[in-house]
Design a protein around this motif. Sequence first.
Motif, mmCIF file in Angstrom:
data_model
loop_
_atom_site.group_PDB
_atom_site.id
_atom_site.type_symbol
_atom_site.label_atom_id
_atom_site.label_comp_id
_atom_site.label_asym_id
_atom_site.label_seq_id
_atom_site.Cartn_x
_atom_site.Cartn_y
_atom_site.Cartn_z
ATOM 1 N N ASN A 134 -107.105 -83.474 3.176
ATOM 2 C CA ASN A 134 -107.115 -81.910 3.162
ATOM 3 C C ASN A 134 -105.502 -81.283 3.225
ATOM 4 N N PRO A 135 -105.296 -80.350 2.509
ATOM 5 C CA PRO A 135 -103.886 -79.867 2.454
ATOM 6 C C PRO A 135 -103.457 -79.310 3.717
ATOM 7 N N ARG A 136 -104.535 -79.075 4.860
ATOM 8 C CA ARG A 136 -104.026 -78.534 6.029
ATOM 9 C C ARG A 136 -103.476 -79.777 7.100
ATOM 10 N N GLN A 137 -103.945 -80.984 6.490
ATOM 11 C CA GLN A 137 -103.277 -82.077 7.216
ATOM 12 C C GLN A 137 -101.681 -82.292 7.244
ATOM 13 N N ILE A 138 -101.366 -81.984 5.818
ATOM 14 C CA ILE A 138 -99.854 -81.639 5.493
ATOM 15 C C ILE A 138 -99.224 -80.644 6.389
ATOM 16 N N GLY A 139 -100.023 -79.388 6.424
ATOM 17 C CA GLY A 139 -99.366 -78.462 7.052
ATOM 18 C C GLY A 139 -99.285 -78.819 8.697
ATOM 19 N N GLU A 140 -100.051 -79.421 9.153
ATOM 20 C CA GLU A 140 -100.147 -79.763 10.748
ATOM 21 C C GLU A 140 -98.864 -80.911 10.808
ATOM 22 N N PHE A 141 -98.660 -81.680 9.782
ATOM 23 C CA PHE A 141 -97.396 -82.541 10.157
ATOM 24 C C PHE A 141 -96.048 -81.811 9.973
ATOM 25 N N ILE A 142 -96.031 -80.775 9.057
ATOM 26 C CA ILE A 142 -94.937 -79.999 8.827
ATOM 27 C C ILE A 142 -94.785 -79.377 10.227
ATOM 28 N N ALA A 171 -101.928 -73.552 2.886
ATOM 29 C CA ALA A 171 -102.407 -74.313 3.830
ATOM 30 C C ALA A 171 -101.457 -74.302 4.891
ATOM 31 N N THR A 172 -100.309 -74.741 4.780
ATOM 32 C CA THR A 172 -99.164 -74.760 5.523
ATOM 33 C C THR A 172 -98.902 -73.289 6.014
ATOM 34 N N ALA A 173 -98.835 -72.497 5.356
ATOM 35 C CA ALA A 173 -98.660 -70.908 5.714
ATOM 36 C C ALA A 173 -99.562 -70.645 6.968
ATOM 37 N N HIS A 174 -100.841 -70.901 6.667
ATOM 38 C CA HIS A 174 -101.809 -70.617 7.593
ATOM 39 C C HIS A 174 -101.584 -71.143 9.230
ATOM 40 N N VAL A 175 -101.030 -72.628 8.853
ATOM 41 C CA VAL A 175 -100.966 -73.497 10.214
ATOM 42 C C VAL A 175 -99.681 -72.923 11.018
ATOM 43 N N LEU A 176 -98.595 -72.607 10.192
ATOM 44 C CA LEU A 176 -97.618 -71.812 10.620
ATOM 45 C C LEU A 176 -97.657 -70.340 11.205
ATOM 46 N N ALA A 177 -98.367 -69.703 10.705
ATOM 47 C CA ALA A 177 -98.719 -68.438 11.172
ATOM 48 C C ALA A 177 -99.486 -68.298 12.354
ATOM 49 N N GLU A 178 -100.314 -69.222 12.383
ATOM 50 C CA GLU A 178 -101.339 -69.613 13.707
ATOM 51 C C GLU A 178 -100.392 -69.505 15.042
#
Length: 260
Positions: free
Chosen positions: A227-235, A19-26
């Motif tokens: 949701n794992p994406r919430q962690i990605g957005e915090f990262i 999920a973090t990979a998606h958030v950062l790649a965006e």
Amino acid sequence: MLNGKTALITGSTSGIGLATAHVLAEQGINLVLHGLLPEAEGIALAAEFAEKYNVKTLFDGANLMEPEAIETLMTKAVTHMGAVDILVNNAGLQHTEAVDTFPTNKWDMIIAINLSAAFHTIQQSLPRMKANGWGRIINIASVHGLVGSIHKAAYVAAKHGIVGLTKVVALECAEHGVTVNSICPGWVDTPLINTQIGNIAEQQDVTFEQAKYKLVTAKQPLPEMMNPRQIGEFILFLCSDSARSITGSALPMDGAWTAQ
Ligand code: NAD
């Protein structure tokens, strides 16, 4: 500001890392994807990200129990991508059992993957971050880096360890534009906890969904999994310039678990 930087996310083939990979790649961040996937599937995943987000990607399947494999991963990352600007130490695993019978091989695995691997990746990426005057290291700890729970001796020890490691590294690179933090999540909806949910379902003769609710509410006041994406957005926020003064912290994201 982040566009064109490179992030290495360990354990990015599943759950929080993926999920973090998606958030950062965006955001146009190039990615070193990593995890235990057959090589062909890992390469296909990297190609999918490259096409979808128009970023550079690389996959490596290093087993984090092996320091030599970590060294190869880090060398490959720098050779192919030029740098590792953002390091997310996320890969991890769990085993729950009373300490009296906790298997030694599970203890060794959990300490190696959830703690020692982060020491190796940090050691190998920090000199370049310092030389560049910019870097972000985010270690995915857990509420179990702050408090204990029964049957999790290795996991709790490793997560407390990574919180300590975070503090030392943050102190050592505070003058170099590199921030180092741990995130301490409560329950996150990923495959990591399926065995624990399954055990409750079996022991208490309830459905998987009912067991999930029981697991979450046993300790976490907010009665839902993240949701794992919430962690990605915090990262992503921790990577931003606004977060440049947040360093050396163990940051709970735990539905008030550790407020009690
Ligand atoms: P997950 O099982 O979905 O993903 C784990 C990742 O680690 C996978 O990509 C897997 O391939 C990789 N991995 C496991 N063993 C490995 C090894 N030997 N070598 C290389 N890679 C390996 O789990 P997740 O829930 O996304 O967990 C990610 C991190 O978040 C872990 O450190 C975990 O402790 C932490 N965490 C999870 C929760 C939760 O409720 N899910 C809560 C707090 C903290």
